[in-house]
Design a protein around this motif. Structure first.
Motif, mmCIF file in Angstrom:
data_model
loop_
_atom_site.group_PDB
_atom_site.id
_atom_site.type_symbol
_atom_site.label_atom_id
_atom_site.label_comp_id
_atom_site.label_asym_id
_atom_site.label_seq_id
_atom_site.Cartn_x
_atom_site.Cartn_y
_atom_site.Cartn_z
ATOM 1 N N UNK A 141 -131.751 -21.990 41.147
ATOM 2 C CA UNK A 141 -132.952 -21.878 40.621
ATOM 3 C C UNK A 141 -133.967 -22.425 41.563
ATOM 4 N N UNK A 142 -133.427 -23.322 42.202
ATOM 5 C CA UNK A 142 -134.311 -24.070 43.398
ATOM 6 C C UNK A 142 -134.244 -22.978 44.529
ATOM 7 N N UNK A 143 -133.158 -22.286 44.785
ATOM 8 C CA UNK A 143 -133.243 -21.271 46.029
ATOM 9 C C UNK A 143 -134.136 -20.070 45.640
ATOM 10 N N UNK A 144 -133.973 -19.781 44.357
ATOM 11 C CA UNK A 144 -134.939 -18.637 43.839
ATOM 12 C C UNK A 144 -136.411 -18.965 43.885
ATOM 13 N N UNK A 145 -136.739 -20.275 43.605
ATOM 14 C CA UNK A 145 -138.022 -20.552 43.506
ATOM 15 C C UNK A 145 -138.698 -20.511 45.101
ATOM 16 N N UNK A 146 -137.544 -21.295 45.873
ATOM 17 C CA UNK A 146 -138.158 -21.451 47.450
ATOM 18 C C UNK A 146 -138.113 -20.003 48.139
ATOM 19 N N UNK A 147 -137.370 -19.031 47.546
ATOM 20 C CA UNK A 147 -137.257 -17.576 48.027
ATOM 21 C C UNK A 147 -138.798 -16.794 47.597
ATOM 22 N N UNK A 148 -139.172 -17.127 46.367
ATOM 23 C CA UNK A 148 -140.091 -16.521 45.594
ATOM 24 C C UNK A 148 -141.534 -17.058 46.203
ATOM 25 N N UNK A 149 -141.558 -18.249 46.624
ATOM 26 C CA UNK A 149 -142.838 -18.716 47.182
ATOM 27 C C UNK A 149 -142.934 -18.579 48.852
ATOM 28 N N UNK A 150 -141.791 -18.086 49.638
ATOM 29 C CA UNK A 150 -141.581 -18.125 50.736
ATOM 30 C C UNK A 150 -142.546 -16.988 51.268
ATOM 31 N N UNK A 151 -143.578 -16.627 51.955
ATOM 32 C CA UNK A 151 -144.195 -15.401 52.305
ATOM 33 C C UNK A 151 -143.470 -14.517 53.435
ATOM 34 N N UNK A 152 -142.472 -15.360 54.202
ATOM 35 C CA UNK A 152 -141.735 -14.832 55.226
ATOM 36 C C UNK A 152 -140.251 -14.432 54.811
ATOM 37 N N UNK A 153 -140.183 -14.494 53.476
ATOM 38 C CA UNK A 153 -138.716 -14.384 52.943
ATOM 39 C C UNK A 153 -137.834 -13.328 53.652
ATOM 40 N N UNK A 154 -138.379 -12.038 53.833
ATOM 41 C CA UNK A 154 -137.393 -10.973 54.430
ATOM 42 C C UNK A 154 -136.721 -11.498 55.715
ATOM 43 N N UNK A 155 -137.816 -12.139 56.492
ATOM 44 C CA UNK A 155 -137.498 -12.545 57.886
ATOM 45 C C UNK A 155 -136.424 -13.652 57.733
ATOM 46 N N UNK A 156 -136.761 -14.606 57.038
ATOM 47 C CA UNK A 156 -135.735 -15.659 56.626
ATOM 48 C C UNK A 156 -134.283 -15.127 56.372
ATOM 49 N N UNK A 157 -134.260 -14.233 55.442
ATOM 50 C CA UNK A 157 -132.946 -13.673 54.853
ATOM 51 C C UNK A 157 -132.265 -12.874 56.155
ATOM 52 N N UNK A 158 -133.135 -12.085 56.829
ATOM 53 C CA UNK A 158 -132.361 -11.561 57.906
ATOM 54 C C UNK A 158 -131.827 -12.528 58.964
ATOM 55 N N UNK A 159 -132.569 -13.639 59.101
ATOM 56 C CA UNK A 159 -132.138 -14.516 60.175
ATOM 57 C C UNK A 159 -131.120 -15.434 59.465
ATOM 58 N N UNK A 160 -131.065 -15.873 58.413
ATOM 59 C CA UNK A 160 -130.220 -16.799 57.760
ATOM 60 C C UNK A 160 -128.856 -16.351 57.185
ATOM 61 N N UNK A 161 -128.866 -15.101 56.822
ATOM 62 C CA UNK A 161 -127.506 -14.871 56.201
ATOM 63 C C UNK A 161 -126.217 -15.083 56.946
ATOM 64 N N UNK A 162 -126.124 -14.647 58.138
ATOM 65 C CA UNK A 162 -125.038 -15.027 58.864
ATOM 66 C C UNK A 162 -124.662 -16.506 59.076
ATOM 67 N N UNK A 163 -125.863 -17.391 59.535
ATOM 68 C CA UNK A 163 -125.396 -18.884 59.561
ATOM 69 C C UNK A 163 -124.964 -19.538 58.298
ATOM 70 N N UNK A 164 -125.573 -18.800 57.357
ATOM 71 C CA UNK A 164 -125.305 -19.519 55.966
ATOM 72 C C UNK A 164 -123.777 -19.274 55.468
ATOM 73 N N UNK A 165 -123.351 -17.932 55.860
ATOM 74 C CA UNK A 165 -121.979 -17.199 55.393
ATOM 75 C C UNK A 165 -121.001 -18.211 56.393
ATOM 76 N N UNK A 166 -121.101 -18.141 57.749
ATOM 77 C CA UNK A 166 -120.313 -18.987 58.361
ATOM 78 C C UNK A 166 -120.303 -20.361 57.915
ATOM 79 N N UNK A 167 -121.162 -20.980 57.796
ATOM 80 C CA UNK A 167 -121.300 -22.492 57.236
ATOM 81 C C UNK A 167 -120.652 -22.556 56.046
#
Length: 107
Positions: free
Chosen positions: A16-42
């Motif tokens: 829920x916290x992640x959904x709220x954060x993504x919903x309110x982030x104006x640059x969410x598509x850039x964040x998702x593109x940039x973060x998916x690999x590091x978060x998966x590795x972590x």
């Protein structure tokens, strides 16, 4: 309360916290593109470390689980529910970062 139910509560709050954060982030598509690999590795690293060290701690008797309160599914000595807490952390950390960062600053 079972460990599985407690795990679901933790994961639901984190999601829920992640959904709220993504919903309110104006640059969410850039964040998702940039973060998916590091978060998966972590995630893989944290889950492997959880499996190794929880097995060690349970094996030497530092931690025990009431058999009536776990699902019975185990990875070695570790109940499956024990992996929910690191997963919740992996969801919460980027979410809290997004919610508390200054807008307009470059990542």
């Amino acid at each position: 309360m079972t460990y599985a139910l407690l795990s679901v509560v933790f994961l639901a709050i984190a999601a829920l916290v992640l959904a709220v954060a993504l919903a309110t982030a104006p640059d969410r598509s850039r964040l998702l593109r940039r973060w998916w690999a590091p978060v998966l590795i972590a995630g893989v690293v944290v889950l492997v470390l959880t499996a190794v060290f929880d097995n060690l701690m349970i094996g030497v008797g530092f931690m025990t689980y009431d058999s009536a309160r776990i699902s019975g599914v185990r990875l070695g000595l570790v109940p499956l529910e024990d992996f929910a807490y690191p997963l919740a952390g992996l969801l919460l950390l980027p979410a809290l970062w997004m919610l508390t960062r200054r807008r307009g600053r470059r990542l």
